[in-house]
Design a protein around this motif. Structure first.
Motif, PDB file in Angstrom:
ATOM      1  N   GLN A  94       0.851  -1.198   0.000  1.00  0.00           N
ATOM      2  CA  GLN A  94       0.000   0.000   0.000  1.00  0.00           C
ATOM      3  C   GLN A  94       0.874   1.231   0.000  1.00  0.00           C
ATOM      4  N   CYS A  95       2.071   1.097   0.556  1.00  0.00           N
ATOM      5  CA  CYS A  95       3.008   2.217   0.592  1.00  0.00           C
ATOM      6  C   CYS A  95       4.059   2.099  -0.504  1.00  0.00           C
ATOM      7  N   HIS A  96       3.822   1.309  -1.499  1.00  0.00           N
ATOM      8  CA  HIS A  96       4.683   1.304  -2.672  1.00  0.00           C
ATOM      9  C   HIS A  96       4.084   2.315  -3.643  1.00  0.00           C
ATOM     10  N   ALA A  97       4.947   3.099  -4.305  1.00  0.00           N
ATOM     11  CA  ALA A  97       4.430   4.150  -5.186  1.00  0.00           C
ATOM     12  C   ALA A  97       3.946   3.571  -6.508  1.00  0.00           C
ATOM     13  N   GLY A  98       3.187   2.483  -6.414  1.00  0.00           N
ATOM     14  CA  GLY A  98       2.685   1.842  -7.621  1.00  0.00           C
ATOM     15  C   GLY A  98       1.373   1.135  -7.346  1.00  0.00           C
ATOM     16  N   TYR A  99       0.719   0.724  -8.424  1.00  0.00           N
ATOM     17  CA  TYR A  99      -0.591   0.080  -8.301  1.00  0.00           C
ATOM     18  C   TYR A  99      -0.466  -1.434  -8.449  1.00  0.00           C
ATOM     19  N   GLY A 100      -0.987  -2.164  -7.469  1.00  0.00           N
ATOM     20  CA  GLY A 100      -1.244  -3.578  -7.683  1.00  0.00           C
ATOM     21  C   GLY A 100      -0.138  -4.564  -7.358  1.00  0.00           C
ATOM     22  N   TRP A 101       0.896  -4.146  -6.621  1.00  0.00           N
ATOM     23  CA  TRP A 101       1.935  -5.114  -6.258  1.00  0.00           C
ATOM     24  C   TRP A 101       1.401  -6.003  -5.149  1.00  0.00           C
ATOM     25  N   LYS A 102       1.062  -7.252  -5.511  1.00  0.00           N
ATOM     26  CA  LYS A 102       0.589  -8.147  -4.473  1.00  0.00           C
ATOM     27  C   LYS A 102       1.410  -9.425  -4.404  1.00  0.00           C
ATOM     28  N   ASP A 103       2.188  -9.676  -5.443  1.00  0.00           N
ATOM     29  CA  ASP A 103       3.054 -10.849  -5.408  1.00  0.00           C
ATOM     30  C   ASP A 103       4.149 -10.695  -6.461  1.00  0.00           C
ATOM     31  N   GLU A 104       4.854 -11.801  -6.708  1.00  0.00           N
ATOM     32  CA  GLU A 104       6.008 -11.788  -7.619  1.00  0.00           C
ATOM     33  C   GLU A 104       5.654 -11.343  -9.037  1.00  0.00           C
ATOM     34  N   SER A 105       4.346 -11.410  -9.347  1.00  0.00           N
ATOM     35  CA  SER A 105       3.980 -11.146 -10.738  1.00  0.00           C
ATOM     36  C   SER A 105       3.955  -9.657 -11.083  1.00  0.00           C
TER      37      SER A 105
END
Ligand code: HEM
Lengths: 518, 221
Positions: A94-105
């Motif tokens: 949630q605190c990554h400056a990007g959308y949708g990082w939820k896993d390795e993909s």
């Protein structure tokens, strides 16, 4: 209660008028269905911004320390709060400056995934949600927020205010003010006594006034700090690309027109500005965490996790002192920091470090620095003491699988063994299969919440027996009683002389009486 | 020999003595506060007072050295072994038996031999020591590079503090000895008024009456 959702806030002042009124750009009229669509609109004009952002720590979460060679960054590190973002990105990113990082993909090469708005929204209404679902145990943590008005936030953009940076940096460690002690939501609208620079009524600095940037790279790093900056203010009109006090105030910051100013400037080479000018941490009414005990996590009531709120902080809000998903917390407010010689070079105990449990507490991060090291100065720190799980067989820290809508996630099954096995396996780290708890400590350099000059520490706070620097030994400092032998001899000599005189007086009186008598 | 009331301490000497005493008392008081032996004054106030008083003392000394050299009064401090033993014996023992003080102040020689020796040790050894270490301490930031020099600072501070203890010891003994052999006030008064009963040769008396106007009081004074 929520995990890190920020209360709606009145945005801080904009930093001067812009040369462009974004509300009149056709590209930003919408409709937008999602964040990436807004990003595409931003990048259609700002055609270098995407490449720039993708090189920054805010995007990569990776940092290789050029001095120590250690691979750091949130992607890798284990800390002694929620321990690891790795494998828990659905929550933590949630605190990554990007959308949708939820896993390795997650695709780090796709600029559409950049979240421009979290930094540049100026309405104060933009917010983020976890990138994936957690267990039911966690679902209740999220307030039902209304939908984001994408065109409105897109048209509002400007340079970041304190609430933008703060939406992540004030909530590190799992809640308001938890991690740093000098960064919490009270700084969104600070008064003079809390921070002279960020005072709403005064200088009203945005974070980026000090954390200057070029090409989206911001100055100032905790991994590699300028513990002692001798560069001063730099050439006239040219701001140096560092976030140090010296880069504005110079290296002789006190006026030299008095003995006091000269004496204070004499300290600059050995004592960080922060040491005297930040007399206490967590001064804004928001508490900070100093002690975390994972050993007590997992207690249930009627088969469910629960929370206890036994701490009311300065601003009147209550704080959780126990959470089944995390264990026990101890908070502090308005407290003197710890002090240590610090050369700016942080070394980390990483997931790959093997340690000896006999050396507890294991430093999550450590540093060197000594009185005779020209690069080092005395710095203030907040120390966090934690009992956290570790691999008892391999003597390493562990990645825990905390977040996820699955049977392995600790925040749901309350089973450390399973969460650790899953966290280690999915990240390719060896796990012995047996976990225990180990005491760790982490050290957070203090640099915000700069008090007005009149509230800076007086000399006697340190130059005293049992003063603030009592724990720092190996160098001479007047006022601490650093010469005990000399003092004993000196005082003894004076006492003997006084005794001798008293004896002599007595003798004189006796003799005089005898003479008078005879 | 005639006994006359003679101005034995000039105005400058009296000023010098008392201001020096006040400065040294201030320096000792503030110095030991800096050292952490008492907390009767804040550390920062102690540092500023100490530094101010120290600079005052340095200036005063520069004046005093100049004055002693130009007036020739430095000779009073020249050590002599003549009568030293008798004085020492007197302070230790003789005064208990009510013996009179063996030393008579002379106009040319106002300190008794023990006094002269003590003052000499003070001025030749203790004062220079505290002076040199004090100035080294004061200028610490100028000569110590960052990260270096703390070892030297320790030495400077230890010597400075040791000298301070010795000076306080000296002052204690000095004041105490004023109470030995005669009246305390009787010893102090000359340093206030400048005048003391001194035995003079007729030649000295005549010289003083003739050429040093006001330095001698009329008969029986
Ligand atoms: C020329 C005369 C003197 C000078 C220039 C001088 C200067 C200094 C300085 C600069 C300091 C250190 C204060 C600081 O940290 O800023 C100091 C400390 C001190 N002074 Fe002096 N001083 C002088 C005379 C004296 C005298 C006459 C005494 C006592 C009789 C004295 C007793 C002390 C003591 C006890 C300390 C504390 C030392 C320590 O704890 O490190 N000083 N002085």
């Amino acid at each position: 209660m929520h995990f890190r959702l920020n209360p709606r806030t009145v945005p801080t002042e904009s930093r001067g008028p812009s040369t462009a009124d974004h509300s009149r750009f056709e590209e930003l009229q919408g409709p937008f269905a999602s964040g990436p669509e807004v990003t595409r609109a931003c990048l259609s004009c700002h055609n270098e911004a995407g490449h720039q952002v993708m090189k920054t720590l805010h995007w990569t979460w990776e940092y290789t320390n050029p001095e120590t060679g250690q691979k750091l960054g949130k992607k890798t590190l284990v800390n002694n709060f929620c321990t690891n973002a790795r494998g828990n990105e659905g929550m933590c990113a949630q605190c990554h400056a990007g959308y949708g990082w939820k896993d390795e993909s997650f695709d780090f090469g796709n600029a559409d995934n950049i979240d421009c708005l979290v930094c540049h929204d100026r309405t104060g209404t933009y917010y983020r949600m976890p990138n994936s679902r957690g267990n039911d145990a966690c679902a209740i943590m999220f307030d039902d927020k209304g939908p984001i008005d994408w065109p409105a936030v897109a048209q509002s953009v400007g340079l970041p205010g304190r609430e933008n940076c703060g939406s992540c940096h004030f909530y590190g460690g799992g809640g308001d003010g938890v991690k740093h002690g000098d960064l919490d939501s009270s700084l969104v609208h600070a008064d003079r006594s809390l921070d002279v620079h960020m005072d709403d009524e005064g200088a009203d600095f945005a974070c980026t006034v000090c954390h200057v940037s070029t090409e989206h790279q911001l100055a100032g790093s905790r991994y590699q700090m300028h513990a002692r900056d001798t560069g001063g203010t730099g050439r006239p009109g040219l701001r140096r690309g560092v976030a140090t006090c010296e880069s504005c105030h110079g290296d002789a910051p006190h006026p030299m027109d008095s003995l006091q100013g000269m004496k204070l400037n004499g300290h600059v080479d050995r004592v960080a500005c922060q040491t005297c000018h930040i007399p206490a941490i967590a001064r804004g009414g928001v508490a900070t965490l100093v002690d975390w005990d994972w050993r007590t996590a997992g207690r249930l009531r009627n088969g469910e996790g629960y929370k206890e709120h036994d701490y009311i902080q300065g601003n009147g809000e209550e704080r959780a002192t126990y959470k089944s998903i995390k264990g026990d917390f101890t908070y502090t407010e308005n407290r003197a920091p710890d002090y240590a010689w610090f050369d700016g070079q942080m070394r980390y105990t990483t997931i790959d470090t093997h340690f000896d449990p006999a050396d507890q507490p294991i430093p999550i991060n450590s540093f060197s620095g000594a009185p005779d090291d020209p690069a080092a100065r005395i710095w203030p720190f907040k120390r966090v003491d934690t009992f956290q799980p570790y691999d008892k067989g391999n003597n390493t820290l562990v990645y825990m699988h905390l977040w996820g809508d699955d049977k392995d996630a600790y925040w749901g099954n309350y089973d450390f063994g399973r969460a650790i096995a899953a966290g280690m396996r999915s990240n390719g780290k060896p796990y012995s299969g047996e976990y225990g708890f180990i005491e760790t400590e982490s050290w957070w350099p203090i640099t915000h919440m700069v008090a007005p000059a009149e509230d800076a520490l007086g000399c006697g706070e340190c130059h005293a027996r049992e003063g603030r620097l009592a724990s720092l030994t190996g160098f001479y400092m007047p006022g601490r009683g650093d010469t005990p032998t000399l003092d004993r001899i000196g005082l003894l000599a004076l006492a003997l002389a006084a005794l001798g005189m008293a004896g002599h007086v007595l003798l004189r009186l006796l003799v005089a009486r005898r003479r008078r008598g005879s | 020999m005639i006994t006359r009331s003679v101005r034995i301490f000039s105005r400058f000497e009296r000023f010098w003595h008392w201001s020096q005493m006040a400065l040294i008392a201030t320096l000792a008081f503030t110095g030991f506060a800096i050292h952490g032996l008492h907390r009767l004054v804040h550390f920062d106030a102690a540092v500023y007072l100490h530094t101010g008083a120290a600079l005052g003392l340095v200036v005063l000394w520069l004046f005093a050295i100049f004055w002693h050299l130009t007036t020739g009064t430095w000779r009073h401090y020249l050590p002599t072994s003549k009568g030293l033993w008798r004085i020492a014996r007197y302070y230790a023992w003789g005064n208990l038996r009510g013996e009179p003080h063996p030393y008579r102040k002379a106009w040319r020689r106002k300190h008794n031999p023990l006094q002269a020796l003590a003052y000499l040790v003070l001025k030749l050894f203790l004062f220079p020591l505290i002076w040199v270490t004090g100035i080294a301490y004061l200028t610490y930031d100028l000569w110590a590079g960052a990260g270096a020099g703390n070892g030297t600072l320790t030495l400077v501070a230890v010597l400075h503090t040791a000298a301070a203890f010795a000076i306080v010891l000296f002052v204690m003994l000095h004041v105490y000895l004023l109470t030995v052999g005669g009246h305390f006030l009787g010893h102090v008064a000359p340093m206030v008024t400048g005048f003391e009963e001194v035995e003079l040769t007729p030649a000295e008396a005549a010289y003083l009456e003739e050429s040093e106007g006001g330095a001698i009081r009329s008969e029986g004074g």
